[in-house]
Design a protein around this motif. Sequence first.
Motif, short mmCIF file in Angstrom:
data_model
loop_
_atom_site.label_atom_id
_atom_site.label_comp_id
_atom_site.label_asym_id
_atom_site.label_seq_id
_atom_site.Cartn_x
_atom_site.Cartn_y
_atom_site.Cartn_z
N GLY A 1 41.22 46.02 -9.81
CA GLY A 1 41.03 45.81 -8.33
C GLY A 1 42.26 46.12 -7.46
N GLU A 2 43.06 46.99 -8.27
CA GLU A 2 44.09 47.64 -7.24
C GLU A 2 44.35 49.09 -8.10
N ILE A 3 44.71 49.89 -7.34
CA ILE A 3 44.85 51.53 -7.36
C ILE A 3 45.79 51.97 -8.32
N ASP A 4 46.88 50.89 -8.25
CA ASP A 4 47.90 51.33 -9.35
C ASP A 4 48.24 49.99 -10.42
N PRO A 5 47.27 49.71 -11.15
CA PRO A 5 47.61 48.52 -12.05
C PRO A 5 48.78 48.92 -13.19
N PRO A 6 49.35 48.08 -13.64
CA PRO A 6 50.30 48.43 -14.49
C PRO A 6 49.86 49.48 -15.52
N PHE B 1 39.83 50.39 -7.93
CA PHE B 1 39.74 50.35 -6.57
C PHE B 1 40.74 51.57 -5.67
N GLY B 2 39.92 52.11 -4.81
CA GLY B 2 41.04 53.15 -4.18
C GLY B 2 41.07 54.53 -5.05
N SER B 3 40.33 54.47 -6.15
CA SER B 3 40.38 55.68 -6.81
C SER B 3 38.86 56.11 -7.29
N ASP B 4 38.20 55.25 -7.86
CA ASP B 4 37.00 55.27 -8.50
C ASP B 4 35.70 54.64 -7.56
N PHE B 5 36.25 53.74 -6.80
CA PHE B 5 35.31 52.91 -5.91
C PHE B 5 36.08 52.60 -4.69
N SER C 1 35.33 45.11 -5.87
CA SER C 1 35.45 45.04 -7.23
C SER C 1 34.36 44.37 -7.98
N ALA C 2 33.76 43.38 -7.25
CA ALA C 2 32.64 42.58 -7.57
C ALA C 2 31.56 43.68 -7.55
N ILE C 3 31.23 44.33 -6.64
CA ILE C 3 30.24 45.37 -6.70
C ILE C 3 30.39 46.25 -7.75
N ALA C 4 31.64 46.75 -8.00
CA ALA C 4 31.74 47.83 -9.15
C ALA C 4 31.63 47.21 -10.55
N ALA C 5 31.73 45.87 -10.47
CA ALA C 5 31.43 45.16 -11.95
C ALA C 5 29.97 45.02 -12.08
N LEU C 6 29.38 44.75 -11.05
CA LEU C 6 27.97 44.53 -11.15
C LEU C 6 27.19 45.95 -11.64
N ARG C 7 27.63 46.95 -10.86
CA ARG C 7 27.35 48.18 -10.96
C ARG C 7 27.45 48.76 -12.46
N ALA C 8 28.44 48.36 -13.14
CA ALA C 8 28.85 48.59 -14.29
C ALA C 8 27.89 48.02 -15.42
N LEU C 9 27.28 46.98 -15.04
CA LEU C 9 26.65 46.31 -16.09
C LEU C 9 25.21 47.34 -16.44
N PRO D 1 42.33 40.53 4.70
CA PRO D 1 41.90 41.82 4.49
C PRO D 1 41.67 42.12 2.87
N MET D 2 42.48 41.27 2.03
CA MET D 2 42.16 41.20 0.67
C MET D 2 40.91 41.14 0.04
N GLN D 3 40.12 40.59 0.92
CA GLN D 3 38.73 39.99 0.35
C GLN D 3 37.74 41.47 0.20
N LEU D 4 38.07 42.45 1.14
CA LEU D 4 37.38 43.52 0.78
C LEU D 4 37.54 44.27 -0.79
N ALA D 5 38.86 44.08 -0.80
CA ALA D 5 39.17 44.73 -2.64
C ALA D 5 38.39 43.85 -3.37
N ASN D 6 38.31 42.30 -3.40
CA ASN D 6 37.39 41.42 -4.00
C ASN D 6 36.09 41.79 -4.25
N ALA D 7 35.59 42.01 -2.88
CA ALA D 7 34.07 42.39 -2.69
C ALA D 7 33.97 43.48 -3.38
#
Length: 423
Positions: free
Chosen positions: A197-202, A219-223, A260-268, A252-258
């Motif tokens: 859910g972030e462009i720069d995870p550890p 998020f911010g790179s692939d979706f 990410s939720a879409i990306a997760a369902l798309r990945a199914l 504002p953070m809810q757009l990243a959460n939303a």
Amino acid sequence: MSQPVPTTLAAWLQFIEQQHPASIALGLERVREAAARLQLDKPGKRVIVVAGTNGKGSTVAFIEAIAHAAGWKVGAYTSPHLERYSERVRIAGVEVEDAALVEAFAAIEAARGDTALTYFEYGTLAALWLFQRAGLDLAVLEVGMGGRLDAVNIVDADVAVITSVDVDHQAFLGDDRESIGAEKAGVIRGWKPVVCGEIDPPSSVLRRAYQLGANALRFGSDFFAEVIDDRRWRWRDVGLRMELPMPALVGPMQLANAASAIAALRALDRRVPRTAWAQGIAAARNPGRMEVFAHNGIDVLLDVGHNPHAARAVARTLASRPCTGKTHVLLAMLADKDAAQVAGVLQEHATSWWLAGLAGERGRSAQELAAVLAGQGIEGRTYPDVAAALAAVLEQAVPGDRVLVTGSFLTVAAARRCLLPAG
């Protein structure tokens, strides 16, 4: 067993609190052994596991709402709860009945033998037991703490989500983002997608995904989530772009959460009707996350945030929603949380501070909280509990002001009891 088997949910919750000497004991051996005795298998045809420092509950809510709108039978397991334990386990959008939880706990108790389980482990097994019997199309499981050694991690997910990584629960997970990221990356499975859910995870998260051959979607790179106007935003990746309504969830953070939720369902890789994306985004609710109550012309904002990362998200929300009057901050935090940093983040937005005590083994009195905040140059009025502090601040606030109540799930739960109609 020397004592009678409980027969009510309240009695069971009291019982399971006493069955392990530690309130938190990370590790999978105990819960795996109990799960094997219960003959627990996959809790749904497909499984999404959601880990992260903040944003987990909201991301689960978005996934659950979209899947429900798509006509899937979906189960969601989250923690902790605000008012009722049954909030933690939902099937087809409805909290399970107390009787169902009683049956699940009784089954676990009969199967566990001499294996000592923590409160969270009992709850996780109960959710998995109920989900397995429900015939779910999708089970969405929120990780409690970390990931690698969290009880939820006995389940192999089809898609893992790591919403964000920041410093929290240092005594258990490590003192920096890399260490904590390594713990959260424990939910990733070989050759299965992981949504970040972030462009720069550890780098520890990306390294683990690479080692396992898991496709990391960032998020911010692939979706992407792009604001169109006050009412609409655009989700897009290389294969799809959609215009969607703004979430009812605030901030504002809810757009990243939303997103990410879409990306997760798309990945199914299972078809979701086009209308379900918009319906789910608009329908998702998550009480206690920047939840707004109107009280005599005063906005009361409730947020369960209890670490600096969450406080920064709250601060961004306050900045994006300016008010005409003053901002009063009511803060109550547990003793093991970094109150100084949380208050420091919120300080520029606060006109006044109202400090409340929290009871319990991990509680912190208002006086202790005041002493910590004094190091930040913050002075606040002190009250024995949240109810007293809320009554006092609402008596002083005037129309056009806003009151932010934050610092803990316990803080928000107490405030909601005061604000919601009786019964």
